[in-house]
Design an enzyme around this catalytic site. Sequence first.
Site, short mmCIF file in Angstrom:
data_model
loop_
_atom_site.label_atom_id
_atom_site.label_comp_id
_atom_site.label_asym_id
_atom_site.label_seq_id
_atom_site.Cartn_x
_atom_site.Cartn_y
_atom_site.Cartn_z
CE1 TYR A 32 1.07 -0.26 4.41
CE2 TYR A 32 -0.06 1.84 4.42
CZ TYR A 32 0.78 0.95 5.02
OH TYR A 32 1.34 1.25 6.24
NE ARG A 51 6.90 3.89 0.42
CZ ARG A 51 6.68 4.69 1.46
NH1 ARG A 51 7.63 4.96 2.33
NH2 ARG A 51 5.50 5.23 1.64
NE ARG A 100 -5.87 -20.00 4.04
CZ ARG A 100 -5.04 -20.89 4.62
NH1 ARG A 100 -5.16 -22.17 4.34
NH2 ARG A 100 -4.13 -20.50 5.48
CE LYS A 150 3.17 3.09 3.21
NZ LYS A 150 3.29 3.10 4.67
CD GLU A 182 9.89 1.38 10.42
OE1 GLU A 182 9.80 2.30 9.61
OE2 GLU A 182 9.85 0.18 10.11
CG LEU A 206 8.32 2.27 4.71
CD1 LEU A 206 8.05 1.02 3.86
CD2 LEU A 206 7.02 3.00 4.96
N1 PDD Z 1 2.89 4.92 7.33
N2 PDD Z 1 7.58 3.61 8.86
C1 PDD Z 1 6.42 2.91 8.87
C2 PDD Z 1 6.40 1.59 9.57
C3 PDD Z 1 5.27 3.43 8.23
O1 PDD Z 1 4.13 2.73 8.24
C4 PDD Z 1 5.33 4.70 7.60
C5 PDD Z 1 4.16 5.30 6.88
C6 PDD Z 1 6.56 5.39 7.63
C7 PDD Z 1 6.73 6.75 6.97
O2 PDD Z 1 6.76 6.64 5.55
P1 PDD Z 1 6.26 7.84 4.62
O3 PDD Z 1 7.03 9.05 5.02
O4 PDD Z 1 6.57 7.39 3.27
O5 PDD Z 1 4.78 8.01 4.89
C8 PDD Z 1 7.66 4.81 8.25
C9 PDD Z 1 1.71 5.40 6.64
C10 PDD Z 1 1.56 6.89 6.66
C11 PDD Z 1 0.48 4.67 7.17
O6 PDD Z 1 0.61 3.47 7.37
O7 PDD Z 1 -0.59 5.27 7.32
#
Ligand code: PDD
Length: 286
Positions: A32, A51, A100, A150, A182, A206
């Site tokens: 996503y 990405r 499945r 992601k 993170e 990420l």
């Molecule tokens: N999340 N690390 C993780 C684990 C994340 O899920 C996200 C983003 C980030 C930051 O990435 P970016 O700057 O590209 O948004 C880092 C999104 C916003 C979410 O899951 O809603």
Amino acid sequence: MRTVYVNGDYLPETEARISIFDRGFLMADGVYEVTSVLDGKLIDFAGHLARLERSLNELDMKKPAAFDDLLEIHRELVRLNGIADGLVYLQVTRGSDGDRDFVFPDAATTEPTLVLFTQSKPGLADNPAAKKGIRIISIDDIRWGRRDIKTVQLLYPSMGKMMAKKAGCDDAWMVEDGHVTEGTSNNAYIVKGGRIITRHLSNDILHGITRAAVLRFAREAQMEVEERAFTVEEAKSADEAFVTSASAFVMPVVEIDGVPLGTGAPGRVATRLREIYLDESRKAAV
Ligand code: PDD
């Protein structure tokens, strides 16, 4: 009612349909992106698209047929839903061949599922939390080893947010081998003696699109940046801290595990970077 996008169609959200055999639903076999919208325009869109392509490649997932139309689809959903400030959520899954099975379906005959929807967040850039700062707890990082992809496997991050909530805090930082990886849905930073310290890129975190932009702006503003892992103890004795993500932009952190940072108010570096990021990314929005 919201209009959403599913596999080529714009539909009222109650009419959107996905198979119960979809591998996103059964196996979290999906990726996503979340792109923010300010003044009706998309922030950092090219980065999110790049990405997405990387995530698909890493999982051997084929691109949805509409891949080249994604900018148009984002814009059309923003228009149809009258979004001034908010988010566009996009998800691609490996689809379904009607049963499945652990084995991937044949990509020649099984189309990926592509879903997009908007979330309206009036005043997204004026979030009052940015003036107060957020309070975080540290928790173990027990996620899998490919956090650079992601994927929609968000159960543990979701549990982490609940642990924070239960502790009366706003979010959690995850810790592995003594070092912060993170935040549950953001990248983590500390500031010590004017130096910005954030974990280096690897499969452990990420590769945030907001992170890339913020580090570039920081360097352009002659701020010192150090990309390396840091411990929770180091974070607790930092002058300030912050997180970045597409939905929070740059968000100051004022407390870690009950220990206030600096003066206990949002720090100068975080506040300045938030201003720069919002200004510059609004200018570059599409
Ligand atoms: N999340 N690390 C993780 C684990 C994340 O899920 C996200 C983003 C980030 C930051 O990435 P970016 O700057 O590209 O948004 C880092 C999104 C916003 C979410 O899951 O809603």
